[in-house]
Write a protein that holds these residues in place. Structure first.
Motif, PDB file in Angstrom:
ATOM      1  N   GLU A 187      41.806  25.021   2.932  1.00 42.88           N
ATOM      2  CA  GLU A 187      43.025  25.829   2.861  1.00 42.88           C
ATOM      3  C   GLU A 187      44.123  25.218   3.735  1.00 42.88           C
ATOM      4  N   LEU A 188      43.753  24.746   4.922  1.00 46.59           N
ATOM      5  CA  LEU A 188      44.732  24.110   5.798  1.00 46.59           C
ATOM      6  C   LEU A 188      45.272  22.833   5.171  1.00 46.59           C
ATOM      7  N   TYR A 189      44.394  22.034   4.580  1.00 46.40           N
ATOM      8  CA  TYR A 189      44.839  20.800   3.920  1.00 46.40           C
ATOM      9  C   TYR A 189      45.829  21.095   2.792  1.00 46.40           C
ATOM     10  N   ASP A 190      45.506  22.059   1.945  1.00 46.69           N
ATOM     11  CA  ASP A 190      46.403  22.403   0.836  1.00 46.69           C
ATOM     12  C   ASP A 190      47.783  22.827   1.359  1.00 46.69           C
ATOM     13  N   TRP A 191      47.779  23.580   2.429  1.00 42.92           N
ATOM     14  CA  TRP A 191      49.021  24.073   3.017  1.00 42.92           C
ATOM     15  C   TRP A 191      49.853  22.902   3.558  1.00 42.92           C
ATOM     16  N   ILE A 192      49.194  22.023   4.309  1.00 43.29           N
ATOM     17  CA  ILE A 192      49.896  20.865   4.877  1.00 43.29           C
ATOM     18  C   ILE A 192      50.416  19.958   3.759  1.00 43.29           C
ATOM     19  N   ALA A 193      49.568  19.678   2.751  1.00 43.69           N
ATOM     20  CA  ALA A 193      49.975  18.794   1.657  1.00 43.69           C
ATOM     21  C   ALA A 193      51.185  19.353   0.922  1.00 43.69           C
ATOM     22  N   SER A 194      51.224  20.668   0.750  1.00 41.47           N
ATOM     23  CA  SER A 194      52.356  21.299   0.080  1.00 41.47           C
ATOM     24  C   SER A 194      53.642  21.101   0.888  1.00 41.47           C
ATOM     25  N   VAL A 195      53.546  21.271   2.215  1.00 44.11           N
ATOM     26  CA  VAL A 195      54.714  21.076   3.081  1.00 44.11           C
ATOM     27  C   VAL A 195      55.157  19.619   3.051  1.00 44.11           C
ATOM     28  N   MET A 196      54.210  18.698   3.062  1.00 47.39           N
ATOM     29  CA  MET A 196      54.552  17.272   3.050  1.00 47.39           C
ATOM     30  C   MET A 196      55.253  16.882   1.752  1.00 47.39           C
ATOM     31  N   GLN A 197      54.748  17.378   0.645  1.00 49.55           N
ATOM     32  CA  GLN A 197      55.341  17.049  -0.657  1.00 49.55           C
ATOM     33  C   GLN A 197      56.737  17.636  -0.804  1.00 49.55           C
ATOM     34  N   SER A 198      56.915  18.874  -0.374  1.00 49.04           N
ATOM     35  CA  SER A 198      58.223  19.521  -0.532  1.00 49.04           C
ATOM     36  C   SER A 198      59.289  18.861   0.330  1.00 49.04           C
ATOM     37  N   ASN A 199      58.863  18.195   1.418  1.00 44.91           N
ATOM     38  CA  ASN A 199      59.821  17.525   2.302  1.00 44.91           C
ATOM     39  C   ASN A 199      59.826  16.002   2.121  1.00 44.91           C
ATOM     40  N   ARG A 200      59.012  15.523   1.169  1.00 47.01           N
ATOM     41  CA  ARG A 200      58.939  14.089   0.855  1.00 47.01           C
ATOM     42  C   ARG A 200      58.636  13.226   2.088  1.00 47.01           C
ATOM     43  N   PHE A 201      57.661  13.685   2.867  1.00 44.24           N
ATOM     44  CA  PHE A 201      57.253  12.927   4.036  1.00 44.24           C
ATOM     45  C   PHE A 201      56.220  11.867   3.655  1.00 44.24           C
ATOM     46  N   LEU A 202      56.294  10.716   4.307  1.00 48.20           N
ATOM     47  CA  LEU A 202      55.179   9.766   4.311  1.00 48.20           C
ATOM     48  C   LEU A 202      54.275  10.174   5.467  1.00 48.20           C
ATOM     49  N   TYR A 203      53.016  10.428   5.193  1.00 50.98           N
ATOM     50  CA  TYR A 203      52.188  11.073   6.215  1.00 50.98           C
ATOM     51  C   TYR A 203      50.739  10.627   6.146  1.00 50.98           C
ATOM     52  N   GLU A 204      50.026  10.959   7.201  1.00 57.16           N
ATOM     53  CA  GLU A 204      48.573  10.862   7.238  1.00 57.16           C
ATOM     54  C   GLU A 204      48.045  12.096   7.962  1.00 57.16           C
ATOM     55  N   ILE A 205      46.909  12.595   7.507  1.00 56.90           N
ATOM     56  CA  ILE A 205      46.234  13.710   8.169  1.00 56.90           C
ATOM     57  C   ILE A 205      44.934  13.170   8.750  1.00 56.90           C
ATOM     58  N   ILE A 206      44.771  13.295  10.050  1.00 52.17           N
ATOM     59  CA  ILE A 206      43.584  12.784  10.726  1.00 52.17           C
ATOM     60  C   ILE A 206      42.761  13.971  11.223  1.00 52.17           C
ATOM     61  N   PHE A 207      41.665  14.260  10.535  1.00 53.34           N
ATOM     62  CA  PHE A 207      40.736  15.291  10.988  1.00 53.34           C
ATOM     63  C   PHE A 207      39.738  14.653  11.959  1.00 53.34           C
ATOM     64  N   VAL A 208      39.587  15.245  13.133  1.00 55.28           N
ATOM     65  CA  VAL A 208      38.619  14.746  14.115  1.00 55.28           C
ATOM     66  C   VAL A 208      37.522  15.797  14.262  1.00 55.28           C
ATOM     67  N   ASP A 209      36.364  15.491  13.689  1.00 56.18           N
ATOM     68  CA  ASP A 209      35.237  16.414  13.706  1.00 56.18           C
ATOM     69  C   ASP A 209      34.472  16.237  15.020  1.00 56.18           C
ATOM     70  N   ASP A 210      34.607  17.216  15.888  1.00 53.07           N
ATOM     71  CA  ASP A 210      34.037  17.145  17.234  1.00 53.07           C
ATOM     72  C   ASP A 210      32.593  17.652  17.253  1.00 53.07           C
TER      73      ASP A 210
END
Length: 322
Positions: free
Chosen positions: A18-41
């Protein structure tokens, strides 16, 4: 690349997608070049499998998996080391941080020239006794000690200039004090933004009351390190010299008294001043040596990561995502 979003997590299988979908939607609507780095602790649920699947669908998604739970500071350290964006955003994986804040945070760093923007959860949905009151006390003490004027040091939602995350070293449990670390590294343009805080949707918090005890201990540590970390001799040497001088003064007094003023009096070793003098000179010498050894250690230490990575997901970034 414009944005790197670093997300440390522990057993958040319900919220990752759900968090990924939310972030991806924000990135697409703002046309950002991005990376999402999940750090599994060191998650013990299906968190890593979900991250792997997301990475296969979207090459902008990267992942780091620790062998075990090392803590949030170590997770951020690993994420910062991988991050390539001009602006780096950190946020928690529990959906309490709102990705809609990202564009404005990005603008404050990129356009307004801030080095670091810290989120301020002015209105919180946590328990008053369990979190709100201890958090206010903790933040007050942090402001007074560090002289960094922030209301919410522990907010996970922050934005950084790329140069900041590459210049600081987050270790132990110092993630609470990244603004202080940044200030000590010479990044003075630190700001604050009121951000929306949301009630936890899934699971329970991974932090207990002990984090506030540890937080205050870390606050004392960072105060000491920021003030004397580069030159421990300035503290230990000065204290050692002072204490040794007190002891030496007592010994001179005892010697003069025995030789000239009261030669037939009781033995020096039977007088309490003798033991005060002896203790002060021994303690003073030890403090001076502690400062000397601290200086030697600083000049010879080698930095190394205090965590072990089990697996890394890293793919070439593209502009297109789903």
């Amino acid at each position: 690349m414009q944005l790197s979003i670093v997300i440390p997590l522990l057993n958040e299988e319900e919220s990752i997608k759900e968090l990924y979908d939310w972030i991806a939607s924000v990135m697409q609507s703002n046309r950002f070049l991005y990376e999402i780095i999940f750090v599994d602790d060191g998650s013990t649920d299906q968190s890593w499998n979900i991250i792997e699947n997301l990475s296969k669908r979207n090459p902008n998604v990267k992942g780091i998996r620790f062998f075990k739970n090392y803590g949030k500071s170590q997770a951020l350290h690993a994420g910062f080391k991988m991050a390539q964006g001009d602006v780096v955003i950190t946020m928690d994986a529990d959906l309490q941080d709102n990705p809609e804040e990202i564009p404005e945070l990005y603008g404050l760093i990129k356009n307004d020239g801030y080095d670091l923007i810290s989120g301020w959860k002015k209105k919180r949905y946590d328990s008053v006794l369990a979190k709100n009151l201890p958090s206010k006390l903790f933040n007050w003490a942090a402001r007074k000690t560090s002289k960094v004027k922030l209301h919410d040091f522990n907010c996970g939602l922050k934005a950084y200039n790329h140069n900041v995350i590459k210049a600081i070293e987050v270790s132990g449990e110092m993630h609470r004090y990244i603004p202080v670390l940044a200030k000590n590294a010479g990044f003075d343009k630190i700001g604050e933004k009121v951000v929306q805080h949301q009630a936890r949707k899934y699971g329970t918090t991974k932090f207990g009351m002990e984090r506030f005890v540890n937080g205050f201990l870390d606050l004392l540590t960072i105060w000491f390190v920021s003030k004397f970390g580069k030159q421990p001799m300035h503290l230990f040497g000065a204290l050692g010299a002072l204490v040794f001088l007190i002891g030496f003064s007592f010994s001179i007094y005892l010697g003069i008294d025995k030789l000239f003023l009261n030669p037939t009096g009781r033995l020096i070793t039977s007088r309490p001043q003798f033991y005060i003098a002896l203790s002060c000179m021994v303690i003073g010498t030890q403090l001076f040596l502690a400062g000397f050894l601290g200086e030697l250690f600083i000049r010879t230490k080698k930095t190394s990561e205090n965590y072990k990575i089990a697996e890394i997901l890293a793919q070439k970034n593209t502009e297109v995502s789903d």
